[in-house]
Design a protein around this motif. Structure first.
Motif, PDB file in Angstrom:
ATOM      1  N   PHE A 147      -8.364  -2.970  -2.344  1.00  0.00           N
ATOM      2  CA  PHE A 147      -7.333  -2.994  -3.376  1.00  0.00           C
ATOM      3  C   PHE A 147      -6.252  -4.037  -3.114  1.00  0.00           C
ATOM      4  O   PHE A 147      -5.441  -4.308  -4.001  1.00  0.00           O
ATOM      5  CB  PHE A 147      -6.687  -1.610  -3.494  1.00  0.00           C
ATOM      6  CG  PHE A 147      -7.495  -0.614  -4.273  1.00  0.00           C
ATOM      7  CD1 PHE A 147      -7.334  -0.472  -5.644  1.00  0.00           C
ATOM      8  CD2 PHE A 147      -8.443   0.172  -3.636  1.00  0.00           C
ATOM      9  CE1 PHE A 147      -8.090   0.428  -6.362  1.00  0.00           C
ATOM     10  CE2 PHE A 147      -9.206   1.086  -4.349  1.00  0.00           C
ATOM     11  CZ  PHE A 147      -9.032   1.220  -5.716  1.00  0.00           C
ATOM     12  N   ALA A 148      -6.227  -4.621  -1.930  1.00  0.00           N
ATOM     13  CA  ALA A 148      -5.187  -5.583  -1.588  1.00  0.00           C
ATOM     14  C   ALA A 148      -5.358  -6.880  -2.375  1.00  0.00           C
ATOM     15  O   ALA A 148      -6.472  -7.364  -2.564  1.00  0.00           O
ATOM     16  CB  ALA A 148      -5.214  -5.868  -0.093  1.00  0.00           C
ATOM     17  N   GLN A 149      -4.237  -7.437  -2.816  1.00  0.00           N
ATOM     18  CA  GLN A 149      -4.242  -8.676  -3.598  1.00  0.00           C
ATOM     19  C   GLN A 149      -3.567  -9.834  -2.864  1.00  0.00           C
ATOM     20  O   GLN A 149      -3.574 -10.958  -3.363  1.00  0.00           O
ATOM     21  CB  GLN A 149      -3.517  -8.445  -4.931  1.00  0.00           C
ATOM     22  CG  GLN A 149      -4.143  -7.377  -5.805  1.00  0.00           C
ATOM     23  CD  GLN A 149      -5.542  -7.775  -6.270  1.00  0.00           C
ATOM     24  OE1 GLN A 149      -5.772  -8.918  -6.650  1.00  0.00           O
ATOM     25  NE2 GLN A 149      -6.465  -6.825  -6.224  1.00  0.00           N
ATOM     26  N   GLY A 150      -2.989  -9.591  -1.712  1.00  0.00           N
ATOM     27  CA  GLY A 150      -2.223 -10.622  -1.021  1.00  0.00           C
ATOM     28  C   GLY A 150      -3.090 -11.674  -0.367  1.00  0.00           C
ATOM     29  O   GLY A 150      -4.275 -11.460  -0.079  1.00  0.00           O
ATOM     30  N   ASP A 151      -2.499 -12.836  -0.118  1.00  0.00           N
ATOM     31  CA  ASP A 151      -3.188 -13.896   0.610  1.00  0.00           C
ATOM     32  C   ASP A 151      -3.344 -13.514   2.081  1.00  0.00           C
ATOM     33  O   ASP A 151      -4.327 -13.870   2.722  1.00  0.00           O
ATOM     34  CB  ASP A 151      -2.404 -15.204   0.504  1.00  0.00           C
ATOM     35  CG  ASP A 151      -2.189 -15.630  -0.936  1.00  0.00           C
ATOM     36  OD1 ASP A 151      -3.189 -15.786  -1.653  1.00  0.00           O
ATOM     37  OD2 ASP A 151      -1.022 -15.785  -1.353  1.00  0.00           O
ATOM     38  N   ILE A 152      -2.349 -12.821   2.606  1.00  0.00           N
ATOM     39  CA  ILE A 152      -2.384 -12.328   3.982  1.00  0.00           C
ATOM     40  C   ILE A 152      -2.302 -10.808   3.940  1.00  0.00           C
ATOM     41  O   ILE A 152      -1.421 -10.245   3.292  1.00  0.00           O
ATOM     42  CB  ILE A 152      -1.231 -12.904   4.815  1.00  0.00           C
ATOM     43  CG1 ILE A 152      -1.389 -14.422   4.959  1.00  0.00           C
ATOM     44  CG2 ILE A 152      -1.177 -12.250   6.194  1.00  0.00           C
ATOM     45  CD1 ILE A 152      -0.244 -15.088   5.680  1.00  0.00           C
ATOM     46  N   ILE A 153      -3.240 -10.161   4.618  1.00  0.00           N
ATOM     47  CA  ILE A 153      -3.304  -8.699   4.626  1.00  0.00           C
ATOM     48  C   ILE A 153      -3.008  -8.219   6.044  1.00  0.00           C
ATOM     49  O   ILE A 153      -3.658  -8.645   7.001  1.00  0.00           O
ATOM     50  CB  ILE A 153      -4.684  -8.198   4.168  1.00  0.00           C
ATOM     51  CG1 ILE A 153      -4.977  -8.702   2.754  1.00  0.00           C
ATOM     52  CG2 ILE A 153      -4.752  -6.684   4.224  1.00  0.00           C
ATOM     53  CD1 ILE A 153      -6.375  -8.374   2.256  1.00  0.00           C
ATOM     54  N   ILE A 154      -2.012  -7.348   6.162  1.00  0.00           N
ATOM     55  CA  ILE A 154      -1.614  -6.808   7.459  1.00  0.00           C
ATOM     56  C   ILE A 154      -1.864  -5.305   7.457  1.00  0.00           C
ATOM     57  O   ILE A 154      -1.382  -4.594   6.567  1.00  0.00           O
ATOM     58  CB  ILE A 154      -0.133  -7.092   7.756  1.00  0.00           C
ATOM     59  CG1 ILE A 154       0.120  -8.602   7.787  1.00  0.00           C
ATOM     60  CG2 ILE A 154       0.291  -6.454   9.079  1.00  0.00           C
ATOM     61  CD1 ILE A 154       1.573  -8.981   7.988  1.00  0.00           C
ATOM     62  N   SER A 155      -2.627  -4.839   8.411  1.00  0.00           N
ATOM     63  CA  SER A 155      -2.894  -3.405   8.537  1.00  0.00           C
ATOM     64  C   SER A 155      -2.103  -2.846   9.708  1.00  0.00           C
ATOM     65  O   SER A 155      -1.895  -3.522  10.725  1.00  0.00           O
ATOM     66  CB  SER A 155      -4.390  -3.153   8.749  1.00  0.00           C
ATOM     67  OG  SER A 155      -4.835  -3.759   9.949  1.00  0.00           O
ATOM     68  N   MET A 156      -1.664  -1.614   9.574  1.00  0.00           N
ATOM     69  CA  MET A 156      -0.904  -0.955  10.636  1.00  0.00           C
ATOM     70  C   MET A 156      -1.011   0.548  10.477  1.00  0.00           C
ATOM     71  O   MET A 156      -1.367   1.060   9.405  1.00  0.00           O
ATOM     72  CB  MET A 156       0.563  -1.398  10.603  1.00  0.00           C
ATOM     73  CG  MET A 156       1.279  -1.092   9.305  1.00  0.00           C
ATOM     74  SD  MET A 156       2.931  -1.829   9.221  1.00  0.00           S
ATOM     75  CE  MET A 156       3.725  -1.074  10.639  1.00  0.00           C
ATOM     76  N   ASP A 157      -0.735   1.274  11.558  1.00  0.00           N
ATOM     77  CA  ASP A 157      -0.787   2.731  11.522  1.00  0.00           C
ATOM     78  C   ASP A 157       0.472   3.296  10.866  1.00  0.00           C
ATOM     79  O   ASP A 157       1.507   2.630  10.792  1.00  0.00           O
ATOM     80  CB  ASP A 157      -0.917   3.300  12.934  1.00  0.00           C
ATOM     81  CG  ASP A 157      -2.308   3.070  13.517  1.00  0.00           C
ATOM     82  OD1 ASP A 157      -3.253   2.902  12.725  1.00  0.00           O
ATOM     83  OD2 ASP A 157      -2.443   3.051  14.755  1.00  0.00           O
ATOM     84  N   GLY A 158       0.363   4.544  10.429  1.00  0.00           N
ATOM     85  CA  GLY A 158       1.492   5.186   9.761  1.00  0.00           C
ATOM     86  C   GLY A 158       2.258   6.149  10.627  1.00  0.00           C
ATOM     87  O   GLY A 158       3.039   6.958  10.107  1.00  0.00           O
ATOM     88  N   ASP A 159       2.057   6.103  11.947  1.00  0.00           N
ATOM     89  CA  ASP A 159       2.716   7.063  12.828  1.00  0.00           C
ATOM     90  C   ASP A 159       3.963   6.499  13.497  1.00  0.00           C
ATOM     91  O   ASP A 159       4.518   7.118  14.410  1.00  0.00           O
ATOM     92  CB  ASP A 159       1.742   7.546  13.907  1.00  0.00           C
ATOM     93  CG  ASP A 159       1.123   6.394  14.692  1.00  0.00           C
ATOM     94  OD1 ASP A 159       1.568   5.244  14.520  1.00  0.00           O
ATOM     95  OD2 ASP A 159       0.177   6.643  15.467  1.00  0.00           O
ATOM     96  N   LEU A 160       4.400   5.299  13.072  1.00  0.00           N
ATOM     97  CA  LEU A 160       5.599   4.632  13.592  1.00  0.00           C
ATOM     98  C   LEU A 160       5.449   4.165  15.036  1.00  0.00           C
ATOM     99  O   LEU A 160       6.430   3.805  15.671  1.00  0.00           O
ATOM    100  CB  LEU A 160       6.835   5.538  13.469  1.00  0.00           C
ATOM    101  CG  LEU A 160       7.318   5.784  12.036  1.00  0.00           C
ATOM    102  CD1 LEU A 160       8.513   6.723  12.036  1.00  0.00           C
ATOM    103  CD2 LEU A 160       7.677   4.477  11.353  1.00  0.00           C
TER     104      LEU A 160
END
Length: 343
Positions: A89-102
């Motif tokens: 679903f991402a539309q960006g030129d750069i995609i950054i993934s990260m966890d949601g636990d801070l």
């Protein structure tokens, strides 16, 4: 030509599972960092079948911020599937993934963008000073990272972290299954992706419960076998199974010839003196033939897979210059008309 950094859009992909205690703080810290960048961005939260109030809080955030997209999965499919949904679903030129636990600090995002601006296709985070338990997390992770590096040929210190940045054209050519999200740099290296590693901060989880334990080490080891095979033999399975088959059949044949020499020339009672060795020879020969057969079947399946889907066995980085129009190699000639048809 590549767009300048200022024109690039950013997509942040965050898979979530029962993170109701962290989601609001994460959103606030994310938007604070991203607003300071003054670049267009979107945040994609993937609710991986959460059973707490995570979905409710995400809906509230989505209603007041048009830059936020929530992808809610029907059940808990796992982190790899959640990441794949976010990447799709991402539309960006750069995609950054990260966890949601801070445990991943949004303040590190600008460092990823600086490294991407240097021309890398993937920038991976490195938790230099991990805050996790030594026996159940850090030690197995260190062993797994060493094995991943040796088997894949990708020199990274930390394969396991989700905190990574990708160029969209690189990550969207990779399909994730099982637990393969840890091996994205290794999978991307097959197509020649350039990879860098930067140090990131790693903090202890303050709220919520970790969903990972020592049991995942076994799954990682099994996935290592899959990755090694995919990287080296996905287009030539006979090279792998054939080598095993030739070794088995050759060893069985050699033992059989030795036993034949003992029987015919020396007149020994083979079943009495070398009975177990005879069974070993037959077993090795049959196993070798079976391995060769599996390799041949794998070759046919690989060709069916690549040819039926017209999936390329190479990856093009760039095409420059004008080329005259030509008929595609797969184009078929038109059927002959009734008057031109050969008798």
């Amino acid at each position: 030509m590549n767009e300048p950094r200022s024109a690039q859009t950013i997509s942040i992909v965050v898979p979530l599972y029962n993170e109701q205690e962290n989601i609001r703080s994460l959103y606030a810290r994310l938007t604070d960092v991203l607003d300071r960048l003054r670049q267009p961005y979107e945040v994609i939260f993937v609710d991986d079948g959460s059973r707490d109030q995570t979905g409710k809080f995400l809906d509230e955030i989505c209603e007041k911020d048009a830059r936020v997209t929530v992808v809610r999965l029907r059940r808990n499919f796992g982190q790899a599937a959640a990441l794949q949904a976010g990447f799709d679903f991402a539309q960006g030129d750069i995609i950054i993934s990260m966890d949601g636990d801070l445990q991943h600090d949004p303040e590190d995002i600008p460092q990823f963008l600086i490294a991407m601006a240097e021309g890398y296709d993937i920038v991976s985070g490195w938790r230099v000073k991990r805050q996790d338990a030594w026996l159940t997390r850090r030690l197995p992770s260190r062993v797994a990272n060493w094995m991943m590096g040796k088997l894949s040929g990708v020199n990274l210190h930390d394969f396991g972290t989700t905190f990574k940045a990708y160029r969209r054209e690189v990550i969207q050519n990779i399909q994730l299954y099982g637990e393969l999200h840890r091996f994205i740099p290794a999978l991307a290296s097959w197509s020649g992706a350039t990879i860098a590693e930067i140090p990131i901060k790693n903090t202890l989880r303050q709220k919520g419960k970790s969903h990972y334990g020592l049991s995942r080490t076994v799954r990682v080891l099994l996935d290592l076998i899959s990755i090694k095979f995919l990287l080296d033999y996905s287009t030539k399975p006979l090279h792998f199974f054939g080598l095993l088959g030739l070794f088995g059949a050759g060893a069985g044949t050699a033992v059989g010839l030795f036993l034949l020499y003992e029987k015919l020339l020396l007149g020994k009672a083979i079943m009495v003196e070398h009975g177990p060795l005879l069974f070993v020879a037959v077993l090795l020969f049959l196993a070798g033939i079976q391995s060769l057969s599996v390799g041949l079947i794998g070759e046919m399946l690989a060709r069916t897979y690549y040819e039926s889907q017209r999936k390329p066995i190479y990856a093009v980085r760039e095409i420059r210059g004008r080329r005259p129009e030509s008929t595609p190699r797969t184009a078929r000639p038109k059927a002959a008309s009734g008057t031109d048809r050969a008798p």
